[in-house]
Structure formats: structure tokens, C-alpha cells
Scaffold this motif. Sequence first.
Motif, PDB file in Angstrom:
ATOM      1  N   SER A 137       0.865  -1.158   0.052  1.00 34.78           N
ATOM      2  CA  SER A 137      -0.111  -0.026   0.040  1.00 34.78           C
ATOM      3  C   SER A 137       0.852   1.255  -0.021  1.00 34.78           C
ATOM      4  O   SER A 137       1.919   1.050   0.485  1.00 34.78           O
ATOM      5  CB  SER A 137      -1.051   0.005   1.153  1.00 34.78           C
ATOM      6  N   PHE A 138       0.364   2.363  -0.503  1.00 39.36           N
ATOM      7  CA  PHE A 138       1.176   3.582  -0.815  1.00 39.36           C
ATOM      8  C   PHE A 138       0.204   4.601  -0.220  1.00 39.36           C
ATOM      9  O   PHE A 138      -0.807   5.119  -0.413  1.00 39.36           O
ATOM     10  CB  PHE A 138       1.347   3.778  -2.335  1.00 39.36           C
ATOM     11  N   ASP A 139       0.898   5.604   0.570  1.00 38.84           N
ATOM     12  CA  ASP A 139       0.375   7.000   0.998  1.00 38.84           C
ATOM     13  C   ASP A 139       1.375   7.938   0.663  1.00 38.84           C
ATOM     14  O   ASP A 139       2.621   8.326   0.904  1.00 38.84           O
ATOM     15  CB  ASP A 139       0.408   6.732   2.679  1.00 38.84           C
ATOM     16  N   TRP A 140       0.607   8.784  -0.438  1.00 41.77           N
ATOM     17  CA  TRP A 140       1.701  10.343  -0.744  1.00 41.77           C
ATOM     18  C   TRP A 140       1.026  11.222  -0.404  1.00 41.77           C
ATOM     19  O   TRP A 140       1.367  12.218  -0.968  1.00 41.77           O
ATOM     20  CB  TRP A 140       1.590  10.155  -2.452  1.00 41.77           C
ATOM     21  N   SER A 141       0.517  11.268   0.898  1.00 40.02           N
ATOM     22  CA  SER A 141       0.001  12.577   1.411  1.00 40.02           C
ATOM     23  C   SER A 141       0.995  13.617   1.617  1.00 40.02           C
ATOM     24  O   SER A 141       0.373  14.817   1.872  1.00 40.02           O
ATOM     25  CB  SER A 141      -1.026  12.172   2.379  1.00 40.02           C
ATOM     26  N   GLY A 142       2.220  13.538   2.066  1.00 42.44           N
ATOM     27  CA  GLY A 142       3.178  14.024   2.228  1.00 42.44           C
ATOM     28  C   GLY A 142       3.822  15.039   1.223  1.00 42.44           C
ATOM     29  O   GLY A 142       4.673  15.717   1.382  1.00 42.44           O
ATOM     30  N   SER A 143       3.269  14.778   0.034  1.00 39.94           N
ATOM     31  CA  SER A 143       3.884  15.325  -1.404  1.00 39.94           C
ATOM     32  C   SER A 143       3.601  16.689  -1.419  1.00 39.94           C
ATOM     33  O   SER A 143       2.310  17.310  -0.835  1.00 39.94           O
ATOM     34  CB  SER A 143       3.534  14.528  -2.368  1.00 39.94           C
ATOM     35  N   ARG A 144       4.288  17.283  -2.241  1.00 42.51           N
ATOM     36  CA  ARG A 144       3.716  18.868  -2.703  1.00 42.51           C
ATOM     37  C   ARG A 144       3.646  18.819  -4.094  1.00 42.51           C
ATOM     38  O   ARG A 144       4.303  18.129  -4.781  1.00 42.51           O
ATOM     39  CB  ARG A 144       5.004  19.723  -2.431  1.00 42.51           C
ATOM     40  N   ASN A 145       2.734  19.748  -4.615  1.00 41.51           N
ATOM     41  CA  ASN A 145       2.217  20.165  -6.125  1.00 41.51           C
ATOM     42  C   ASN A 145       1.860  18.590  -6.615  1.00 41.51           C
ATOM     43  O   ASN A 145       2.356  18.137  -7.730  1.00 41.51           O
ATOM     44  CB  ASN A 145       3.628  20.609  -6.714  1.00 41.51           C
ATOM     45  N   LEU A 146       1.131  17.944  -6.070  1.00 43.69           N
ATOM     46  CA  LEU A 146       0.697  16.230  -6.371  1.00 43.69           C
ATOM     47  C   LEU A 146      -0.754  16.223  -6.457  1.00 43.69           C
ATOM     48  O   LEU A 146      -1.412  16.533  -5.581  1.00 43.69           O
ATOM     49  CB  LEU A 146       1.545  15.373  -5.587  1.00 43.69           C
ATOM     50  N   ASP A 147      -1.193  15.792  -7.693  1.00 45.86           N
ATOM     51  CA  ASP A 147      -2.671  15.451  -7.678  1.00 45.86           C
ATOM     52  C   ASP A 147      -2.847  13.700  -7.508  1.00 45.86           C
ATOM     53  O   ASP A 147      -3.833  13.198  -6.630  1.00 45.86           O
ATOM     54  CB  ASP A 147      -3.200  15.630  -9.059  1.00 45.86           C
ATOM     55  N   ASP A 148      -2.083  13.030  -8.226  1.00 42.76           N
ATOM     56  CA  ASP A 148      -2.210  11.503  -7.865  1.00 42.76           C
ATOM     57  C   ASP A 148      -0.949  10.983  -8.554  1.00 42.76           C
ATOM     58  O   ASP A 148      -0.073  11.406  -9.215  1.00 42.76           O
ATOM     59  CB  ASP A 148      -3.431  11.214  -9.055  1.00 42.76           C
ATOM     60  N   VAL A 149      -0.854   9.524  -8.103  1.00 45.86           N
ATOM     61  CA  VAL A 149       0.357   8.655  -8.593  1.00 45.86           C
ATOM     62  C   VAL A 149      -0.150   7.386  -8.960  1.00 45.86           C
ATOM     63  O   VAL A 149      -0.958   6.785  -8.247  1.00 45.86           O
ATOM     64  CB  VAL A 149       1.263   8.545  -7.453  1.00 45.86           C
ATOM     65  N   THR A 150       0.343   6.918 -10.471  1.00 43.99           N
ATOM     66  CA  THR A 150      -0.077   5.617 -10.605  1.00 43.99           C
ATOM     67  C   THR A 150       1.029   4.895 -10.601  1.00 43.99           C
ATOM     68  O   THR A 150       2.201   5.075 -11.359  1.00 43.99           O
ATOM     69  CB  THR A 150      -0.716   5.663 -11.926  1.00 43.99           C
ATOM     70  N   VAL A 151       1.015   3.800  -9.988  1.00 44.49           N
ATOM     71  CA  VAL A 151       2.137   2.703  -9.709  1.00 44.49           C
ATOM     72  C   VAL A 151       2.146   1.690 -11.009  1.00 44.49           C
ATOM     73  O   VAL A 151       0.674   0.982 -11.295  1.00 44.49           O
ATOM     74  CB  VAL A 151       1.878   1.893  -8.524  1.00 44.49           C
ATOM     75  N   SER A 152       2.981   1.469 -11.978  1.00 44.62           N
ATOM     76  CA  SER A 152       3.107   0.455 -12.854  1.00 44.62           C
ATOM     77  C   SER A 152       3.676  -0.699 -12.329  1.00 44.62           C
ATOM     78  O   SER A 152       4.815  -0.664 -11.466  1.00 44.62           O
ATOM     79  CB  SER A 152       3.829   0.881 -14.080  1.00 44.62           C
ATOM     80  N   TRP A 153       3.560  -2.051 -12.716  1.00 43.90           N
ATOM     81  CA  TRP A 153       4.082  -3.206 -11.930  1.00 43.90           C
ATOM     82  C   TRP A 153       4.662  -4.134 -13.202  1.00 43.90           C
ATOM     83  O   TRP A 153       4.034  -4.789 -13.797  1.00 43.90           O
ATOM     84  CB  TRP A 153       2.741  -3.986 -11.478  1.00 43.90           C
ATOM     85  N   PRO A 154       5.902  -4.004 -13.282  1.00 45.26           N
ATOM     86  CA  PRO A 154       6.632  -5.075 -14.016  1.00 45.26           C
ATOM     87  C   PRO A 154       6.280  -6.603 -13.842  1.00 45.26           C
ATOM     88  O   PRO A 154       5.845  -6.712 -12.568  1.00 45.26           O
ATOM     89  CB  PRO A 154       8.266  -4.912 -13.663  1.00 45.26           C
ATOM     90  N   SER A 155       6.564  -7.377 -14.661  1.00 41.29           N
ATOM     91  CA  SER A 155       6.114  -8.734 -14.766  1.00 41.29           C
ATOM     92  C   SER A 155       6.663  -9.514 -13.431  1.00 41.29           C
ATOM     93  O   SER A 155       7.996  -9.421 -13.266  1.00 41.29           O
ATOM     94  CB  SER A 155       6.366  -9.507 -16.025  1.00 41.29           C
ATOM     95  N   PRO A 156       5.808  -9.965 -12.599  1.00 39.71           N
ATOM     96  CA  PRO A 156       6.399 -10.557 -11.221  1.00 39.71           C
ATOM     97  C   PRO A 156       6.739 -12.253 -11.676  1.00 39.71           C
ATOM     98  O   PRO A 156       6.515 -12.902 -12.877  1.00 39.71           O
ATOM     99  CB  PRO A 156       5.110 -10.418 -10.428  1.00 39.71           C
ATOM    100  N   ASP A 157       7.312 -12.903 -10.521  1.00 37.54           N
ATOM    101  CA  ASP A 157       7.495 -14.245 -10.518  1.00 37.54           C
ATOM    102  C   ASP A 157       6.513 -14.876  -9.614  1.00 37.54           C
ATOM    103  O   ASP A 157       5.790 -14.122  -8.885  1.00 37.54           O
ATOM    104  CB  ASP A 157       8.902 -14.479  -9.787  1.00 37.54           C
ATOM    105  N   VAL A 158       6.366 -16.231  -9.821  1.00 39.58           N
ATOM    106  CA  VAL A 158       5.371 -17.060  -9.080  1.00 39.58           C
ATOM    107  C   VAL A 158       6.219 -17.886  -7.905  1.00 39.58           C
ATOM    108  O   VAL A 158       7.094 -18.354  -8.577  1.00 39.58           O
ATOM    109  CB  VAL A 158       4.423 -17.871  -9.703  1.00 39.58           C
TER     110      VAL A 158
END
Length: 264
Positions: free
Chosen positions: A68-89
Motif C-alpha cells: 500500500s502507498f500513501d503519498w499525502s506528504g507530497s507537494r504539487n501532486l494530484d495523483d500517483v499511478t504505480v506500474s507493475w513489471p512482470s512478477p515471478d510466482v
Amino acid sequence: MTKIFAALLLSLLPMASQAESFDGQVRATLLPGWRLSNGDHVAALRLELADGWKTYWRSPGDAGIPPSFDWSGSRNLDDVTVSWPSPDVFWQSGMRSVGYKHEVILPLRVDLRNGARDARLSGTIDIGICKDVCLPQRLTIQANLPAAARKPDARIAAAMADLPYRAADAGITRVHCQVSAAERGLGLTVALDMPGATGREETVIEFPDPELWVADPETSIQNGQLVSQTRVSHTSRAAFALDRSAMTITVLGGPMPVEIRGCH
């Protein structure tokens, strides 16, 4: 179930963060990246893991801890989208988890309030790391995102190139979903017309509703199709509906990793 397991471990965060024997097992840094012509910014979260340790993908499996991610301490920010490289099983004691070992770079698409000004990205990130035991970790990171930065970072670009392919790029021509009654939920069968599938692939099925729990699917080849069978239930055991158009199916371990949105 994953949510219950994660909640139990996250409740131990203060104690785990003071456990000296686990110091240094994970290191997190922000790569400041570059500003795009439309005013958005590309950055990345870099996680480095000690030998033998792993961390988890966005859908970690029954044996994992969801990040989980909390970006509430940032400045000049509206939103952050995380991309996920291919994982392993990973399989351990008969339980499946999905994630990364050694190092992973997660690209971040940062939507700014003012794309002409510098920004500051400051985040608190809760992740799980596992070796012989699984531990929750709370990481605090920050970095300046200069508006003048225009040169792409090759490390972030490589991570973006490692994202799963889309269905059309993988030659998937049909995605068929069938829902049936099941004990304590609904049965779900997904059949893919996927060239080169062997039946040894692993599939992950996700819904945007965080209250829906999806069992680790059983995947096989049936009548020339890659078939994934699972059960979906609501964490409150209440009645629920499935929006099959909103589901995400990820195929791992085959000719190429593929991410599919919705059923035909």
C-alpha cells in the motif's frame, strides 16, 4: 485469506520495525525520473532486497502481503499511478505468492497540479518481505522532481519495457468467462484462446472491489484453450455481483506475460 493475514501482520509494524535482526533486508529509494511534455512526471520506486528475500506484487496471492502507498506528504501532486513489471510466482509450503526477488523498479506516473513547477514526492509505503518468515515493513521515502529534468532514466525505461503485454499483442483472440454457483461464493471459469499456451502457466484474477476475495486459480489446457478456474467470495459473506468487464486476468510463466482486461 490474504486480507486477514495482511491485517494481522501490519498490526505488528512497530515491533517489526525495531527488530534489529531484520535491518538491511530491504532498501527503498525514489528515482526522480523526468518531466513529460504534457506536464506529468515519470519517477520510480526502487526496492533492493537482500539475498533470499522477496517482496510482493499488487495481488500477492494467499501467502503474501499486499503493498500500500500513501503519498499525502507530497507537494504539487494530484495523483500517483504505480506500474507493475512482470512478477515471478513462488511456492512455499504448498501456498502460492506472486512478487519479486533481488530488485524491482516500479515506475510511477505522477500527475501534478502544476506541470511547470518542481514537485516533491514523499511517501509512506507498507510492504511485506519474506524469506523463512514474512515481515511487514514500513518505508519512508522522498525525492524532488525537477521541472527541468527532461532526460529519461534508462533504469525506469527498462522497467516499463518489462510490463506485461496486452491481449492483442500476445495474439489472444477470445476471452470467455462463465460464472456458476459455488459454496460460499461464485465459481468463475476463464477460457483464453492463447497461442503457445502449455497449461504450465499461472494465472491471477483481480477485481477492482477490494472486498472480493479470489482463490488462487487452477490453470490447465482444455480443448486447446488455457482455462483458469477459481472461486470468488465477499469478505463479509454478503451477496455480491461480478462485473466481468472490470476484471483483470494476468498470465505468468508462459511464452510471455500477458494482462487482459475483461471478458468478451
